[in-house]
Design an enzyme around this catalytic site. Sequence first.
Site, PDB file in Angstrom:
ATOM      1  N   GLN A  89      34.797  72.382   9.765  1.00 34.75           N
ATOM      2  CA  GLN A  89      34.385  73.407   8.804  1.00 34.75           C
ATOM      3  C   GLN A  89      35.522  74.404   8.534  1.00 34.75           C
ATOM      4  OE1 GLN A  89      31.620  72.817   7.433  1.00 34.75           O
ATOM      5  NE2 GLN A  89      31.447  74.589   6.096  1.00 34.75           N
TER       6      GLN A  89
ATOM      7  N   GLU B  52      27.416  57.260  29.542  1.00 34.17           N
ATOM      8  CA  GLU B  52      27.206  57.745  30.924  1.00 34.17           C
ATOM      9  C   GLU B  52      25.983  58.670  31.020  1.00 34.17           C
ATOM     10  OE1 GLU B  52      30.465  58.185  33.470  1.00 34.17           O
ATOM     11  OE2 GLU B  52      31.791  56.987  32.217  1.00 34.17           O
TER      12      GLU B  52
HETATM   13  N1  CAA Z   1      22.416  59.229  43.368  1.00 32.32           N
HETATM   14  C1  CAA Z   1      21.791  58.468  44.297  1.00 32.32           C
HETATM   15  N2  CAA Z   1      20.544  57.985  44.133  1.00 32.32           N
HETATM   16  C2  CAA Z   1      19.901  58.298  43.013  1.00 32.32           C
HETATM   17  C3  CAA Z   1      20.482  59.087  42.001  1.00 32.32           C
HETATM   18  C4  CAA Z   1      21.797  59.563  42.212  1.00 32.32           C
HETATM   19  N3  CAA Z   1      22.414  60.321  41.304  1.00 32.32           N
HETATM   20  N4  CAA Z   1      19.602  59.229  40.983  1.00 32.32           N
HETATM   21  C5  CAA Z   1      18.494  58.570  41.331  1.00 32.32           C
HETATM   22  N5  CAA Z   1      18.682  58.011  42.562  1.00 32.32           N
HETATM   23  C6  CAA Z   1      17.713  57.225  43.318  1.00 32.32           C
HETATM   24  C7  CAA Z   1      16.420  58.016  43.515  1.00 32.32           C
HETATM   25  O1  CAA Z   1      16.494  58.811  44.678  1.00 32.32           O
HETATM   26  C8  CAA Z   1      15.387  56.921  43.656  1.00 32.32           C
HETATM   27  O2  CAA Z   1      15.437  56.443  44.979  1.00 32.32           O
HETATM   28  P1  CAA Z   1      14.143  55.753  45.695  1.00 32.32           P
HETATM   29  O3  CAA Z   1      14.051  54.391  45.145  1.00 32.32           O
HETATM   30  O4  CAA Z   1      14.507  55.771  47.139  1.00 32.32           O
HETATM   31  O5  CAA Z   1      12.971  56.610  45.347  1.00 32.32           O
HETATM   32  C9  CAA Z   1      15.941  55.830  42.741  1.00 32.32           C
HETATM   33  O6  CAA Z   1      17.325  56.089  42.568  1.00 32.32           O
HETATM   34  C10 CAA Z   1      15.274  55.815  41.382  1.00 32.32           C
HETATM   35  O7  CAA Z   1      15.418  57.090  40.803  1.00 32.32           O
HETATM   36  P2  CAA Z   1      14.442  57.586  39.687  1.00 32.32           P
HETATM   37  O8  CAA Z   1      13.050  57.368  40.158  1.00 32.32           O
HETATM   38  O9  CAA Z   1      14.853  58.958  39.301  1.00 32.32           O
HETATM   39  O10 CAA Z   1      14.738  56.533  38.539  1.00 32.32           O
HETATM   40  P3  CAA Z   1      14.245  56.541  37.038  1.00 32.32           P
HETATM   41  O11 CAA Z   1      14.231  55.129  36.640  1.00 32.32           O
HETATM   42  O12 CAA Z   1      13.057  57.389  36.848  1.00 32.32           O
HETATM   43  O13 CAA Z   1      15.383  57.314  36.234  1.00 32.32           O
HETATM   44  C11 CAA Z   1      17.498  57.883  35.407  1.00 32.32           C
HETATM   45  C12 CAA Z   1      16.656  57.366  36.566  1.00 32.32           C
HETATM   46  C13 CAA Z   1      17.993  59.257  35.763  1.00 32.32           C
HETATM   47  C14 CAA Z   1      16.818  57.931  34.074  1.00 32.32           C
HETATM   48  C15 CAA Z   1      18.617  56.854  35.360  1.00 32.32           C
HETATM   49  O14 CAA Z   1      18.084  55.599  34.991  1.00 32.32           O
HETATM   50  C16 CAA Z   1      19.737  57.220  34.462  1.00 32.32           C
HETATM   51  O15 CAA Z   1      20.611  57.998  34.829  1.00 32.32           O
HETATM   52  N6  CAA Z   1      19.783  56.594  33.272  1.00 32.32           N
HETATM   53  C17 CAA Z   1      20.905  56.690  32.394  1.00 32.32           C
HETATM   54  C18 CAA Z   1      21.813  55.540  32.647  1.00 32.32           C
HETATM   55  C19 CAA Z   1      23.187  55.773  32.142  1.00 32.32           C
HETATM   56  O16 CAA Z   1      23.781  56.823  32.363  1.00 32.32           O
HETATM   57  N7  CAA Z   1      23.748  54.753  31.484  1.00 32.32           N
HETATM   58  C20 CAA Z   1      25.071  54.825  31.035  1.00 32.32           C
HETATM   59  C21 CAA Z   1      25.659  53.472  31.100  1.00 32.32           C
HETATM   60  S1  CAA Z   1      27.201  53.376  31.852  1.00 32.32           S
HETATM   61  C22 CAA Z   1      28.323  53.853  30.725  1.00 32.32           C
HETATM   62  O17 CAA Z   1      28.022  54.501  29.757  1.00 32.32           O
HETATM   63  C23 CAA Z   1      29.689  53.507  31.107  1.00 32.32           C
HETATM   64  C24 CAA Z   1      30.650  53.415  30.009  1.00 32.32           C
HETATM   65  O18 CAA Z   1      30.618  52.517  29.228  1.00 32.32           O
HETATM   66  C25 CAA Z   1      31.714  54.381  29.927  1.00 32.32           C
END
Ligand code: CAA
Length: 387
Positions: free
Chosen positions: A342, A369
């Site tokens: 802008q 991510e």
């Molecule tokens: N560190 C360690 N453990 C973790 C954690 C973390 N940051 N976050 C969650 N967990 C664990 C939880 O403690 C849980 O453990 P239990 O099984 O013992 O209970 C387990 O993982 C499941 O966690 P949630 O119940 O919170 O899982 P969910 O399915 O409800 O949701 C979410 C998790 C936060 C939505 C996750 O799926 C997420 O971050 N999604 C986004 C994915 C993402 O960032 N994708 C990007 C792709 S990679 C990329 O972009 C790379 C590139 O090309 C540059």
Amino acid sequence: MDFKLEEEHIILQKEVRKFAQNEIVPIAREFDESGNFPKETIKKMGEMGLMGIEVPPEYGGAGMDTLAYVIVMEEIAAADASHSTIVSVNNSLYNYAIMRYGTEEQKKKFVTPVATGEVSGAYALTEPQSGSDAGNMKTRAVLSEDGEYYILNGRKSWITSGPVAKYFVVFAMTQPELKHRGVTAFIVDGDSEGFIRGKKEPKLGIRASATCEIAFEDVKVPVENRLGEEGQGFKIAMSVLDAGRIGIAAQSVGIARAAYEASVQYAKERHAFGQPIGKFQMIQQKIADMKTRIEAARLLTYQAAWKKEQLKGTNQRYTLEASMAKLFASETAMFVTHQAVQIHGGMGYSKELPIERYFRDAKITEIYEGTSEIQRMVISRLETGLK
Ligand code: CAA
């Protein structure tokens, strides 16, 4: 509390800034237009230690800390976001995963060549049907009868550095009935039989960082390439993304800074109605908001880097700090680049200046991510304890 950088960080910042401004800035436009992978500069960055910033020297890295990593990311991103995307995947998704969860043999064999810049690494989590809902993956890994290898079948999408990487950290279901607790991580050689790289994705921004789909057709992965234990994969994926998100926050600060510095310059040089446009209050407001948000984003990023360093060697998480930094910095990058276009008016929309590229590049930081919506969900869940 001391807001000053240490001597070693100041030296690093100066060196990387000089390199980025002299060697990356002049080629950024050409690579954005062609969408070619910048092999030569990536190789040089490997030689400078920038592909293994936090990797100890015995595995080919520079042996520095996370603050050093974010300083490098900001400087490279301020020159060109595509280059910084490649740096971030090698450092905080690939190397970090193996350095944190790998065996001694895995670190030696799979981190050393990436940390030295000889080859690239990648991280394969996303699938066509599972982006934000990462636990919903369909790629299967089945242990062979003799127990010597896993057989992988499935598809991964949006794999950054996918077309060029040699090694991949791949997540696959070993026990689908356990949902996210049935996910296992593997290190897969991209030259394996049945490892198929799809066409390169044409993208809005970060066009020189190559992205593609990967298909696995009966890919044999030796058991010794399993990263961590069976069923530990989802936690590995999430904890590695915590590290990655700090890098994306720093990348966002870098993109925003470049757009901001160009805007300040333009506000002083460009005249309208007989005075520099920087004298108009509406431009002043933009400059003030841009500067303030960038400083806040950098502080959140440094704080997350500091927290990660404090917790090194423990199993404690820095998820909150990483998500806050990523959320705020990526939205700052989008805000600042939008304002920069802008302020520059028609010139902001022109391919003659890099402003429109900053604007296109900034958008991905709110998506990959973990989208801004996912970061807000993570932050809120951690704060309220409610899911
Ligand atoms: N560190 C360690 N453990 C973790 C954690 C973390 N940051 N976050 C969650 N967990 C664990 C939880 O403690 C849980 O453990 P239990 O099984 O013992 O209970 C387990 O993982 C499941 O966690 P949630 O119940 O919170 O899982 P969910 O399915 O409800 O949701 C979410 C998790 C936060 C939505 C996750 O799926 C997420 O971050 N999604 C986004 C994915 C993402 O960032 N994708 C990007 C792709 S990679 C990329 O972009 C790379 C590139 O090309 C540059």
